[in-house]
Design a protein around this motif. Structure first.
Motif, PDB file in Angstrom:
ATOM      1  N   GLN A   1      34.226  16.271   8.769  1.00 18.54           N
ATOM      2  CA  GLN A   1      35.067  17.424   8.210  1.00 18.54           C
ATOM      3  C   GLN A   1      35.666  18.362   8.854  1.00 18.54           C
ATOM      4  O   GLN A   1      34.909  18.876   9.591  1.00 18.54           O
ATOM      5  CB  GLN A   1      34.282  18.221   7.002  1.00 18.54           C
ATOM      6  CG  GLN A   1      33.618  17.068   5.814  1.00 18.54           C
ATOM      7  CD  GLN A   1      33.113  18.029   4.495  1.00 18.54           C
ATOM      8  OE1 GLN A   1      33.133  19.269   4.633  1.00 18.54           O
ATOM      9  NE2 GLN A   1      32.757  17.356   3.615  1.00 18.54           N
ATOM     10  N   LEU A   2      36.956  18.554   8.713  1.00 26.14           N
ATOM     11  CA  LEU A   2      37.546  19.647   9.643  1.00 26.14           C
ATOM     12  C   LEU A   2      37.092  21.057   9.240  1.00 26.14           C
ATOM     13  O   LEU A   2      37.455  21.937  10.190  1.00 26.14           O
ATOM     14  CB  LEU A   2      39.003  19.346   9.417  1.00 26.14           C
ATOM     15  CG  LEU A   2      39.921  20.327  10.281  1.00 26.14           C
ATOM     16  CD1 LEU A   2      39.976  19.747  11.563  1.00 26.14           C
ATOM     17  CD2 LEU A   2      41.479  20.223   9.944  1.00 26.14           C
ATOM     18  N   SER A   3      36.570  21.353   8.219  1.00 24.22           N
ATOM     19  CA  SER A   3      36.111  22.511   7.890  1.00 24.22           C
ATOM     20  C   SER A   3      34.918  23.296   8.964  1.00 24.22           C
ATOM     21  O   SER A   3      34.872  24.350   9.101  1.00 24.22           O
ATOM     22  CB  SER A   3      35.487  22.547   6.587  1.00 24.22           C
ATOM     23  OG  SER A   3      34.132  21.722   6.305  1.00 24.22           O
ATOM     24  N   ALA A   4      34.380  22.209   9.483  1.00 25.99           N
ATOM     25  CA  ALA A   4      33.244  22.874  10.546  1.00 25.99           C
ATOM     26  C   ALA A   4      33.705  23.453  11.668  1.00 25.99           C
ATOM     27  O   ALA A   4      33.576  24.543  12.015  1.00 25.99           O
ATOM     28  CB  ALA A   4      32.369  21.514  10.855  1.00 25.99           C
TER      29      ALA A   4
ATOM     30  N   ILE B   1      38.100  26.085   2.350  1.00 26.60           N
ATOM     31  CA  ILE B   1      38.079  25.069   1.457  1.00 26.60           C
ATOM     32  C   ILE B   1      39.206  23.917   1.744  1.00 26.60           C
ATOM     33  O   ILE B   1      38.675  22.745   1.577  1.00 26.60           O
ATOM     34  CB  ILE B   1      38.564  25.828  -0.100  1.00 26.60           C
ATOM     35  CG1 ILE B   1      37.292  26.765  -0.556  1.00 26.60           C
ATOM     36  CG2 ILE B   1      38.892  24.626  -1.164  1.00 26.60           C
ATOM     37  CD1 ILE B   1      37.623  27.353  -1.574  1.00 26.60           C
ATOM     38  N   LEU B   2      40.303  24.417   2.069  1.00 30.18           N
ATOM     39  CA  LEU B   2      41.416  23.167   2.379  1.00 30.18           C
ATOM     40  C   LEU B   2      40.967  22.342   3.387  1.00 30.18           C
ATOM     41  O   LEU B   2      41.092  21.134   3.611  1.00 30.18           O
ATOM     42  CB  LEU B   2      42.630  23.939   2.436  1.00 30.18           C
ATOM     43  CG  LEU B   2      43.376  24.577   1.277  1.00 30.18           C
ATOM     44  CD1 LEU B   2      44.515  25.175   1.690  1.00 30.18           C
ATOM     45  CD2 LEU B   2      43.433  23.451   0.074  1.00 30.18           C
TER      46      LEU B   2
ATOM     47  N   PHE C   1      39.902  17.698   4.475  1.00 30.44           N
ATOM     48  CA  PHE C   1      40.197  16.469   5.558  1.00 30.44           C
ATOM     49  C   PHE C   1      39.145  16.023   6.206  1.00 30.44           C
ATOM     50  O   PHE C   1      38.398  16.627   6.897  1.00 30.44           O
ATOM     51  CB  PHE C   1      41.113  17.401   6.670  1.00 30.44           C
ATOM     52  CG  PHE C   1      42.499  17.857   6.024  1.00 30.44           C
ATOM     53  CD1 PHE C   1      43.451  17.069   6.080  1.00 30.44           C
ATOM     54  CD2 PHE C   1      42.662  19.227   5.562  1.00 30.44           C
ATOM     55  CE1 PHE C   1      44.725  17.461   5.658  1.00 30.44           C
ATOM     56  CE2 PHE C   1      43.873  19.577   5.370  1.00 30.44           C
ATOM     57  CZ  PHE C   1      44.934  18.788   5.217  1.00 30.44           C
ATOM     58  N   LYS C   2      38.950  14.900   5.700  1.00 30.32           N
ATOM     59  CA  LYS C   2      37.708  14.142   6.169  1.00 30.32           C
ATOM     60  C   LYS C   2      38.199  12.803   7.029  1.00 30.32           C
ATOM     61  O   LYS C   2      39.012  11.955   6.636  1.00 30.32           O
ATOM     62  CB  LYS C   2      37.083  13.704   4.909  1.00 30.32           C
ATOM     63  CG  LYS C   2      36.276  14.918   3.967  1.00 30.32           C
ATOM     64  CD  LYS C   2      35.619  14.677   2.704  1.00 30.32           C
ATOM     65  CE  LYS C   2      35.331  15.935   2.291  1.00 30.32           C
ATOM     66  NZ  LYS C   2      34.707  15.843   0.868  1.00 30.32           N
TER      67      LYS C   2
END
Length: 166
Positions: free
Chosen positions: A37-40, A20-21, A25-26
């Protein structure tokens, strides 16, 4: 079937929070409608280090939390689910080598966009072209993040001596 320990439950919850966090970060890529997105790469690293089951559970918890908080819509959850399934199955069947990890993100993104195109009944290319820069950044970022996460997990997470809860 392996039972989850309190340590496992806490670890999955922390991985969900990390996903989630990292999604906040985009990085804009210069193409309208496109961002990285850093989530990937974080999600791919979690799948490589912690395995498919923990990765998928953490991702599902993250999606449910984001839905409940009103941050995501069902379309966002659909994209996330397709991405998670694609990446998780690629890593599950092909392993965690550098080329596999670098290709898993772009393939997962492409499959998720194709699924979105079918859901919205629109052409695929307008959804796929803007995310190409993000796919490239994901491919470049995934290995350092995986290496860092693996090192931390080996030094800290490998000490799992908590008794089973249920």
């Amino acid at each position: 079937m392996k039972k989850f320990t309190a340590y496992d439950i806490a670890q999955i919850a922390m991985l969900a929070c990390f996903i989630i966090l990292a999604g906040y970060f985009k990085i804009p890529t210069g193409i309208p409608g496109s961002e990285f997105q850093l989530s990937a790469p974080v999600a791919i690293a979690i799948a490589a280090v912690f395995g498919f089951k923990r990765y998928f559970l953490a991702g599902m918890i993250a999606s449910v939390l984001l839905l409940l908080l009103g941050i995501h819509t069902f379309i966002n959850a659909e994209i996330s689910l397709i991405f998670r399934l694609t990446v998780g199955l690629i890593i599950l069947f092909c392993g965690t080598s550098i080329p596999v990890l670098m290709l898993a993100g772009p393939i997962g993104t492409a499959v998720a966009r194709i699924g979105l195109a079918f859901t919205l009944d629109i052409p695929i290319l307008p959804l796929l072209i803007p995310v190409i820069p993000g796919m490239i950044i994901t491919a470049l970022c995934v290995w350092p993040i995986t290496k860092m996460m693996r090192t931390i997990h080996e030094k800290v997470g490998a000490r799992n001596s908590v008794p089973r809860v249920f």
